[in-house]
Design a protein around this motif. Structure first.
Motif, mmCIF file in Angstrom:
data_model
loop_
_atom_site.group_PDB
_atom_site.id
_atom_site.type_symbol
_atom_site.label_atom_id
_atom_site.label_comp_id
_atom_site.label_asym_id
_atom_site.label_seq_id
_atom_site.Cartn_x
_atom_site.Cartn_y
_atom_site.Cartn_z
ATOM 1 N N MET A 1 105.709 21.570 78.406
ATOM 2 C CA MET A 1 105.435 21.129 79.759
ATOM 3 C C MET A 1 103.967 21.383 80.101
ATOM 4 S SD MET A 1 108.824 20.432 81.163
ATOM 5 C CE MET A 1 108.069 19.212 81.989
ATOM 6 N N THR A 2 103.484 20.596 80.978
ATOM 7 C CA THR A 2 102.096 20.695 81.431
ATOM 8 C C THR A 2 101.957 21.798 82.469
ATOM 9 O OG1 THR A 2 101.823 18.328 81.067
ATOM 10 C CG2 THR A 2 100.226 19.389 82.504
ATOM 11 N N ASP A 3 100.957 22.660 82.307
ATOM 12 C CA ASP A 3 100.650 23.653 83.333
ATOM 13 C C ASP A 3 99.995 22.930 84.503
ATOM 14 O OD1 ASP A 3 101.526 25.951 81.979
ATOM 15 O OD2 ASP A 3 99.632 26.078 80.877
ATOM 16 N N VAL A 4 100.502 23.165 85.703
ATOM 17 C CA VAL A 4 99.990 22.485 86.887
ATOM 18 C C VAL A 4 99.478 23.533 87.874
ATOM 19 C CG1 VAL A 4 100.508 20.880 88.751
ATOM 20 C CG2 VAL A 4 101.638 20.610 86.532
ATOM 21 N N LEU A 5 98.228 23.356 88.274
ATOM 22 C CA LEU A 5 97.584 24.283 89.196
ATOM 23 C C LEU A 5 97.233 23.553 90.490
ATOM 24 C CD1 LEU A 5 96.770 24.987 86.119
ATOM 25 C CD2 LEU A 5 95.213 26.577 87.179
ATOM 26 N N PHE A 6 97.482 24.217 91.609
ATOM 27 C CA PHE A 6 97.114 23.691 92.918
ATOM 28 C C PHE A 6 95.987 24.571 93.462
ATOM 29 C CE2 PHE A 6 101.124 21.741 92.268
ATOM 30 C CZ PHE A 6 101.157 20.612 93.070
ATOM 31 N N TYR A 7 94.839 23.959 93.734
ATOM 32 C CA TYR A 7 93.675 24.668 94.250
ATOM 33 C C TYR A 7 93.458 24.278 95.704
ATOM 34 C CZ TYR A 7 92.133 26.434 89.713
ATOM 35 O OH TYR A 7 92.033 27.107 88.535
ATOM 36 N N HIS A 8 93.654 25.251 96.589
ATOM 37 C CA HIS A 8 93.549 25.065 98.031
ATOM 38 C C HIS A 8 92.125 25.429 98.458
ATOM 39 C CE1 HIS A 8 95.670 26.030 102.124
ATOM 40 N NE2 HIS A 8 94.581 25.304 102.291
ATOM 41 N N LEU A 9 91.341 24.416 98.785
ATOM 42 C CA LEU A 9 89.954 24.617 99.203
ATOM 43 C C LEU A 9 89.923 25.050 100.664
ATOM 44 C CD1 LEU A 9 88.608 21.354 97.581
ATOM 45 C CD2 LEU A 9 87.986 23.669 96.866
ATOM 46 N N THR A 10 89.479 26.274 100.904
ATOM 47 C CA THR A 10 89.375 26.773 102.277
ATOM 48 C C THR A 10 87.956 27.192 102.631
ATOM 49 O OG1 THR A 10 89.981 28.994 101.539
ATOM 50 C CG2 THR A 10 91.767 27.590 102.354
ATOM 51 N N GLU A 11 87.151 27.494 101.635
ATOM 52 C CA GLU A 11 85.807 28.022 101.881
ATOM 53 C C GLU A 11 84.694 27.126 101.358
ATOM 54 O OE1 GLU A 11 85.533 30.706 103.776
ATOM 55 O OE2 GLU A 11 87.718 30.865 103.818
ATOM 56 N N SER A 12 85.015 26.175 100.541
ATOM 57 C CA SER A 12 83.993 25.272 100.006
ATOM 58 C C SER A 12 84.547 23.852 99.961
ATOM 59 C CB SER A 12 83.536 25.726 98.615
ATOM 60 O OG SER A 12 84.608 25.711 97.698
ATOM 61 N N THR A 13 83.665 22.933 99.725
ATOM 62 C CA THR A 13 84.062 21.538 99.620
ATOM 63 C C THR A 13 84.437 21.214 98.178
ATOM 64 O OG1 THR A 13 81.828 20.768 99.111
ATOM 65 C CG2 THR A 13 82.448 20.902 101.470
ATOM 66 N N LEU A 14 85.036 20.076 98.001
ATOM 67 C CA LEU A 14 85.345 19.602 96.654
ATOM 68 C C LEU A 14 84.064 19.494 95.833
ATOM 69 C CD1 LEU A 14 87.456 18.415 94.655
ATOM 70 C CD2 LEU A 14 86.837 16.176 95.577
ATOM 71 N N GLU A 15 83.006 18.984 96.442
ATOM 72 C CA GLU A 15 81.730 18.821 95.735
ATOM 73 C C GLU A 15 81.167 20.147 95.258
ATOM 74 O OE1 GLU A 15 82.358 15.184 98.102
ATOM 75 O OE2 GLU A 15 82.522 17.308 98.558
ATOM 76 N N GLU A 16 81.458 21.220 95.970
ATOM 77 C CA GLU A 16 80.992 22.544 95.554
ATOM 78 C C GLU A 16 81.869 23.142 94.464
ATOM 79 O OE1 GLU A 16 79.073 24.122 99.751
ATOM 80 O OE2 GLU A 16 81.236 24.280 99.442
ATOM 81 N N ALA A 17 83.172 22.911 94.532
ATOM 82 C CA ALA A 17 84.109 23.577 93.623
ATOM 83 C C ALA A 17 84.384 22.818 92.327
ATOM 84 C CB ALA A 17 85.432 23.829 94.348
ATOM 85 N N LEU A 18 84.454 21.506 92.384
ATOM 86 C CA LEU A 18 84.862 20.713 91.218
ATOM 87 C C LEU A 18 83.921 20.836 90.016
ATOM 88 C CD1 LEU A 18 86.811 18.642 89.928
ATOM 89 C CD2 LEU A 18 85.424 16.842 91.024
#
Length: 149
Positions: A1-18
């Motif tokens: 099975m595929t490991d699935v991670l959910f990343y909840h951005l609360t302090e940075s934007t997608l552009e900062e984290a991705l």
């Protein structure tokens, strides 16, 4: 099975984290595909990834360019995996394709966007029902990732 991670951005934007997560994926020898919720978002990320840091180079392309199969990171709005990615990122509420062919799948969602929060909840339920191992990560005030579930 595929490991699935959910990343909840609360302090940075997608552009900062991705970009950092993409770099880590490439460091593992993985190819990555990033599925966006719209062509506009795909194109905005495309421009951003070329200039996100002065001392870094993140080779990538979009599904609108030729030779997508050679891209280490591919930005797309579609469900395909033309570059043979090992990891798939879904952003902006993008609906995932079947995940069985990936080693890892990552949902990144903006904690300040009601639509993205609702989409993440729905995806969590359906992915968990499919039997994939899922984990939930939230940002700390220092912008580090902390496992919550």
């Amino acid at each position: 099975m595929t490991d699935v991670l959910f990343y909840h951005l609360t302090e940075s934007t997608l552009e900062e984290a991705l970009p950092a997560l993409l770099e880590r994926s490439l460091d593992r020898g993985w190819r990555a595909v990033v599925q966006t919720g719209s062509e506009e978002r795909r194109d905005t990320l495309d421009v951003h990834l070329w200039t996100w840091r002065d001392d870094a180079f993140l080779a990538h392309g979009t599904d609108m360019e030729p030779h997508v199969e050679h891209q280490p990171v591919l930005l797309t709005t579609g469900a395909e995996n033309p570059n043979g990615a090992h990891i798939r990122f879904m952003v902006d509420g993008a609906a995932p394709p079947p995940l069985a062919d990936y080693e890892r799948a990552v949902f990144m969602f903006d904690g300040h966007d009601a639509f993205q929060l609702e989409q993440a909840r729905e995806h969590w339920k359906s992915i968990k029902a499919e039997g994939h191992p899922v984990t939930y990560w939230q940002q700390t005030p220092e912008k580090r990732w902390e496992r919550k579930a």
